[in-house]
Design a protein around this motif. Structure first.
Motif, PDB file in Angstrom:
ATOM      1  N   GLU A 113       0.812  -1.216   0.000  1.00 48.53           N
ATOM      2  CA  GLU A 113       0.000   0.000   0.000  1.00 48.53           C
ATOM      3  C   GLU A 113       0.846   1.266   0.000  1.00 48.53           C
ATOM      4  N   LEU A 114       2.037   1.210   0.602  1.00 51.67           N
ATOM      5  CA  LEU A 114       2.907   2.385   0.699  1.00 51.67           C
ATOM      6  C   LEU A 114       4.129   2.253  -0.216  1.00 51.67           C
ATOM      7  N   SER A 115       3.991   1.478  -1.285  1.00 48.91           N
ATOM      8  CA  SER A 115       5.133   1.229  -2.164  1.00 48.91           C
ATOM      9  C   SER A 115       5.657   2.508  -2.805  1.00 48.91           C
ATOM     10  N   LEU A 116       4.779   3.379  -3.259  1.00 46.24           N
ATOM     11  CA  LEU A 116       5.238   4.633  -3.877  1.00 46.24           C
ATOM     12  C   LEU A 116       5.878   5.550  -2.841  1.00 46.24           C
ATOM     13  N   GLU A 117       5.277   5.640  -1.660  1.00 44.79           N
ATOM     14  CA  GLU A 117       5.818   6.513  -0.622  1.00 44.79           C
ATOM     15  C   GLU A 117       7.266   6.153  -0.288  1.00 44.79           C
ATOM     16  N   GLY A 118       7.565   4.856  -0.225  1.00 43.97           N
ATOM     17  CA  GLY A 118       8.928   4.430   0.050  1.00 43.97           C
ATOM     18  C   GLY A 118       9.886   4.794  -1.074  1.00 43.97           C
ATOM     19  N   ILE A 119       9.431   4.661  -2.316  1.00 35.20           N
ATOM     20  CA  ILE A 119      10.278   4.998  -3.461  1.00 35.20           C
ATOM     21  C   ILE A 119      10.595   6.491  -3.478  1.00 35.20           C
ATOM     22  N   LEU A 120       9.592   7.334  -3.247  1.00 32.00           N
ATOM     23  CA  LEU A 120       9.822   8.781  -3.252  1.00 32.00           C
ATOM     24  C   LEU A 120      10.796   9.191  -2.150  1.00 32.00           C
ATOM     25  N   ALA A 121      10.724   8.514  -1.013  1.00 35.27           N
ATOM     26  CA  ALA A 121      11.692   8.792   0.060  1.00 35.27           C
ATOM     27  C   ALA A 121      13.106   8.427  -0.386  1.00 35.27           C
ATOM     28  N   ASP A 122      13.248   7.287  -1.067  1.00 34.96           N
ATOM     29  CA  ASP A 122      14.549   6.913  -1.620  1.00 34.96           C
ATOM     30  C   ASP A 122      15.083   8.009  -2.536  1.00 34.96           C
ATOM     31  N   ILE A 150       0.141  -2.818  -6.886  1.00 33.99           N
ATOM     32  CA  ILE A 150       1.428  -2.135  -6.742  1.00 33.99           C
ATOM     33  C   ILE A 150       1.762  -1.360  -8.009  1.00 33.99           C
ATOM     34  N   GLU A 151       1.564  -1.989  -9.150  1.00 29.65           N
ATOM     35  CA  GLU A 151       1.843  -1.288 -10.409  1.00 29.65           C
ATOM     36  C   GLU A 151       0.973  -0.049 -10.544  1.00 29.65           C
ATOM     37  N   ARG A 152      -0.303  -0.158 -10.183  1.00 29.48           N
ATOM     38  CA  ARG A 152      -1.207   0.990 -10.265  1.00 29.48           C
ATOM     39  C   ARG A 152      -0.748   2.129  -9.362  1.00 29.48           C
ATOM     40  N   ARG A 153      -0.292   1.788  -8.166  1.00 34.89           N
ATOM     41  CA  ARG A 153       0.107   2.806  -7.196  1.00 34.89           C
ATOM     42  C   ARG A 153       1.426   3.487  -7.563  1.00 34.89           C
ATOM     43  N   VAL A 154       2.319   2.752  -8.230  1.00 36.34           N
ATOM     44  CA  VAL A 154       3.676   3.260  -8.451  1.00 36.34           C
ATOM     45  C   VAL A 154       3.847   3.980  -9.784  1.00 36.34           C
ATOM     46  N   LYS A 155       3.294   3.442 -10.857  1.00 33.43           N
ATOM     47  CA  LYS A 155       3.604   3.977 -12.186  1.00 33.43           C
ATOM     48  C   LYS A 155       2.956   5.352 -12.388  1.00 33.43           C
ATOM     49  N   GLY A 156       3.552   6.122 -13.279  1.00 33.35           N
ATOM     50  CA  GLY A 156       3.005   7.427 -13.622  1.00 33.35           C
ATOM     51  C   GLY A 156       3.966   8.559 -13.313  1.00 33.35           C
ATOM     52  N   LYS A 157       3.462   9.789 -13.419  1.00 32.31           N
ATOM     53  CA  LYS A 157       4.250  10.976 -13.098  1.00 32.31           C
ATOM     54  C   LYS A 157       3.901  11.451 -11.694  1.00 32.31           C
ATOM     55  N   HIS A 158       4.939  11.823 -10.955  1.00 30.83           N
ATOM     56  CA  HIS A 158       4.752  12.220  -9.568  1.00 30.83           C
ATOM     57  C   HIS A 158       5.608  13.452  -9.268  1.00 30.83           C
ATOM     58  N   THR A 159       4.962  14.491  -8.783  1.00 27.48           N
ATOM     59  CA  THR A 159       5.668  15.697  -8.359  1.00 27.48           C
ATOM     60  C   THR A 159       5.678  15.736  -6.835  1.00 27.48           C
ATOM     61  N   PHE A 160       6.864  15.874  -6.261  1.00 25.80           N
ATOM     62  CA  PHE A 160       6.968  15.836  -4.802  1.00 25.80           C
ATOM     63  C   PHE A 160       8.001  16.849  -4.327  1.00 25.80           C
ATOM     64  N   GLU A 161       7.931  17.136  -3.048  1.00 29.47           N
ATOM     65  CA  GLU A 161       8.795  18.138  -2.430  1.00 29.47           C
ATOM     66  C   GLU A 161       9.573  17.496  -1.296  1.00 29.47           C
ATOM     67  N   HIS A 162      10.835  17.891  -1.149  1.00 27.30           N
ATOM     68  CA  HIS A 162      11.639  17.413  -0.031  1.00 27.30           C
ATOM     69  C   HIS A 162      12.722  18.428   0.272  1.00 27.30           C
TER      70      HIS A 162
END
Length: 371
Positions: A113-122, A150-162
């Protein structure tokens, strides 16, 4: 390792410099979410972080943005995941520092469920360039249930701030992620073991036995030279259980170093850190600092022997040992002091940097996908 990857554990600022000056526009990746620690390979960069998440509930709080070599604050600005728009969260050690946080090994569904969140942190940790494209393979403990999600949650374009690791300013970037495939847990390890740099020399009919020692489980697998899984046995209770045993024994110590430490509960995360650092030292100050070498040696024996018994039973049940051409061990637990020596004495080959084997194999499978 086939390549000398820069890791955030020992080369964090070199990673940041590489991302700023040498990072290609497209990265071939492998992501092993892990129950205790997430591991990933992004091009020539390797990342390992505690698998922990904490949602920022009070958005009025200011100056909470943080970043370190193993933890970060993230804000999802916009992108393919409309449900995450403007959501803020902590990941890794930054999450563990919060009063309310989720440890993914306590709820395995969170790994998916948090697969994308972990990738963005990486990507925040290594400060991946704006506009970067990633092609990656991932693994999951239950591919039948979670592969499509998982594929649905991860793939695509993502804009994030850190927060930038060097300037400490807030930066915003957009990445595009393509998912090559989502594989069953451990599939990448077998692929890398057979076809990567740490390859086993097996004919298609030969058998090998692997022992994957993770944070929440130990997994014994019998596989053939073509990568097919013949048999598998999962043992609940990985190294996280070992660290909890050590913490309990330290709780019962009578030699309190200070009146301030009376009735204190020891943190398995800090014990893990003391083991990984190699000093068997709990805490980083004179008030709580304690050596736990004796507790480690005692608990390791109590923790390992039942697992060794189950390994022996697995080998006997299928008469695998007589037909096995190789014994290999991977996973972060395979590096534990004295346990790695015991594994070698049993005839196992402990692979180099074993915590990254699955991630390396997943990257290898992504390279095959790209080809």
């Amino acid at each position: 390792m086939k390549n000398q990857y820069l890791t955030n554990a020992s080369n964090w600022l070199e990673q940041v410099d590489y991302s700023a000056n040498s990072c290609p526009s497209t990265l071939t990746c492998g992501k092993d979410p892990g129950a205790g620690y997430g591991k990933a390979i992004y091009g020539d960069l390797a990342v390992v972080m505690p698998s922990a998440y904490s949602l920022v509930l009070n958005r009025n709080v200011r100056h909470h943005e943080t970043i370190s070599k193993d933890g970060a604050w993230i804000r999802y600005v916009e992108g393919s995941r409309k449900d995450l728009k403007d959501r803020q969260y902590f990941w890794g050690s930054a999450a563990i520092a919060q009063q309310f946080h989720v440890l993914l090994h306590e709820d395995k569904a969170k790994k998916a469920e948090l697969s994308l969140e972990g990738i963005l942190a990486d990507l925040a940790i290594i400060d991946v360039p704006d506009g970067c494209r990633l092609v990656m393979s991932l693994s999951t403990h239950n591919a039948d249930k979670w592969e499509v999600e998982i594929e649905r949650r991860v793939k695509g374009k993502h804009t994030f701030e850190h927060k930038h690791p060097l300037t400490r300013e807030l930066v915003t970037k957009t990445v595009e992620i393509d998912v090559a495939a989502v594989y069953p847990e451990g599939f990448g390890s077998i692929a890398y073991c057979l076809f990567g740099d740490n390859s086993l020399t097996l004919d298609s009919s030969d058998l090998a036995i692997s022992l994957d020692i993770g944070s929440s489980t130990c997994i014994i697998t019998c596989f053939d030279g073509g990568g097919g899984v013949i048999d598998r046995h999962l043992i609940e209770g990985g190294t996280g259980e070992l660290y909890a045993m050590i913490a309990e024994q330290m709780d019962n110590r009578s030699d309190h170093v200070s009146l301030l430490t009376t009735d204190r509960k020891h943190d398995p995360f800090l014990i893990n850190k003391g083991v990984v650092d190699g000093g068997f030292r709990y805490g980083q100050n004179s008030i709580i600092g304690q050596d736990f070498q004796q507790e480690y040696d005692r608990c390791l024996e109590m923790w390992w022997m039942p697992r060794l018994g189950k390994l022996a039973s697995f080998l006997a049940s299928g008469n695998y040992l007589d037909r096995t051409s190789g014994l290999v061990a991977w996973g972060g637990g395979a590096m534990l002091p004295s346990l790695s020596d015991r594994l070698v004495d049993l005839g196992f080959t402990v692979l180099n940097q074993p915590q990254f084997i699955n991630a390396q194999g997943l990257k290898l499978l992504t390279e095959v996908f790209n080809a």
